[in-house]
Design an enzyme around this catalytic site. Structure first.
Site, mmCIF file in Angstrom:
data_model
loop_
_atom_site.group_PDB
_atom_site.id
_atom_site.type_symbol
_atom_site.label_atom_id
_atom_site.label_comp_id
_atom_site.label_asym_id
_atom_site.label_seq_id
_atom_site.Cartn_x
_atom_site.Cartn_y
_atom_site.Cartn_z
ATOM 1 N N ARG A 1 0.823 -1.213 0.000
ATOM 2 C CA ARG A 1 0.000 0.000 0.000
ATOM 3 C C ARG A 1 0.854 1.259 0.000
ATOM 4 O O ARG A 1 1.939 1.280 0.569
ATOM 5 C CB ARG A 1 -0.963 0.011 1.170
ATOM 6 C CG ARG A 1 -0.283 0.008 2.517
ATOM 7 C CD ARG A 1 -1.180 -0.534 3.560
ATOM 8 N NE ARG A 1 -1.370 -1.936 3.307
ATOM 9 C CZ ARG A 1 -1.579 -2.849 4.219
ATOM 10 N NH1 ARG A 1 -1.665 -2.518 5.451
ATOM 11 N NH2 ARG A 1 -1.719 -4.106 3.914
ATOM 12 N N ASP B 1 -3.422 4.081 10.993
ATOM 13 C CA ASP B 1 -4.292 3.398 11.951
ATOM 14 C C ASP B 1 -4.259 4.104 13.297
ATOM 15 O O ASP B 1 -3.185 4.514 13.757
ATOM 16 C CB ASP B 1 -3.818 1.954 12.181
ATOM 17 C CG ASP B 1 -3.938 1.086 10.947
ATOM 18 O OD1 ASP B 1 -5.013 1.087 10.334
ATOM 19 O OD2 ASP B 1 -2.951 0.413 10.611
#
Length: 192
Positions: free
Chosen positions: A93, A98
């Site tokens: 990615r 997060d």
């Protein structure tokens, strides 16, 4: 203002530039104050499809007046702005952001958990997190980030089998002990 810890990673393209752009986007938001950014740590990919390049991982400590779900939405907006598209779990990615900790709050929803479900068993998360937020508390365990990292680095590896006992589990454990290559191991480090 909530004291928050964000995990950040990238393993496609100019990884450092992507991570820097993500930090800059957080700094530009009127309801976010970036307090600290860890060094970027290069780590091999854990789990996921084979053939991925190494990740740069780091942590960002910030204060925000955004509620947890609003902060998650902001992180997703930044990911999309930087070119991230929907993906297969654990694939390569451009950027991954997060929420690791949000004060000492606990959220348990099907698509959203705080503290992050895998934070305490991933060294690539805990090493940069401890650099900037060693004293932050994981409300699930009551341990601070530094304690979680020390525990991960000093605990002997172990295996656990969940569920009711039965002959199929005994057979599987015997096959694992004998090194059967057809048995796929699921580890806490990969979650797979």
């Amino acid at each position: 203002m909530a004291d928050c810890l964000i995990g950040a990673g990238s393993n496609i393209g100019d990884r450092a530039a992507q991570l820097t752009r993500a930090v800059d986007a957080l700094r530009d938001h009127p309801q976010v104050k970036v307090r600290a950014v860890s060094r970027w740590l290069e780590t091999p990919p854990v789990g996921g499809p084979t053939g991925q390049g190494p990740f740069l991982n780091g942590a960002i400590r910030l204060e925000t007046s955004l509620a947890p779900r609003q902060l998650l939405d902001l992180l997703h907006q930044i990911e999309r702005k930087l070119g991230r598209t929907e993906h297969t779990r654990w694939e390569a990615r451009l950027i991954d952001l997060d929420i690791l900790l949000y004060d000492r709050e606990q959220w348990h929803e099907p698509d959203f958990q705080i503290p992050h479900a895998w934070m305490g068993v991933r060294s690539f998360v805990l090493i940069p997190a401890a650099e900037i937020a060693s004293e932050m508390i994981d409300p699930n365990t009551g341990w601070n980030v530094g304690q979680l990292l020390r525990h991960l680095q000093t605990t002997h590896p172990y295996a656990a089998v969940a569920g009711a006992a039965g002959p199929r589990k005994i057979e599987m454990l015997q096959r694992v002990a004998q090194g059967d290559p057809k048995i796929r191991m699921i580890t806490a480090e990969t979650g797979r």
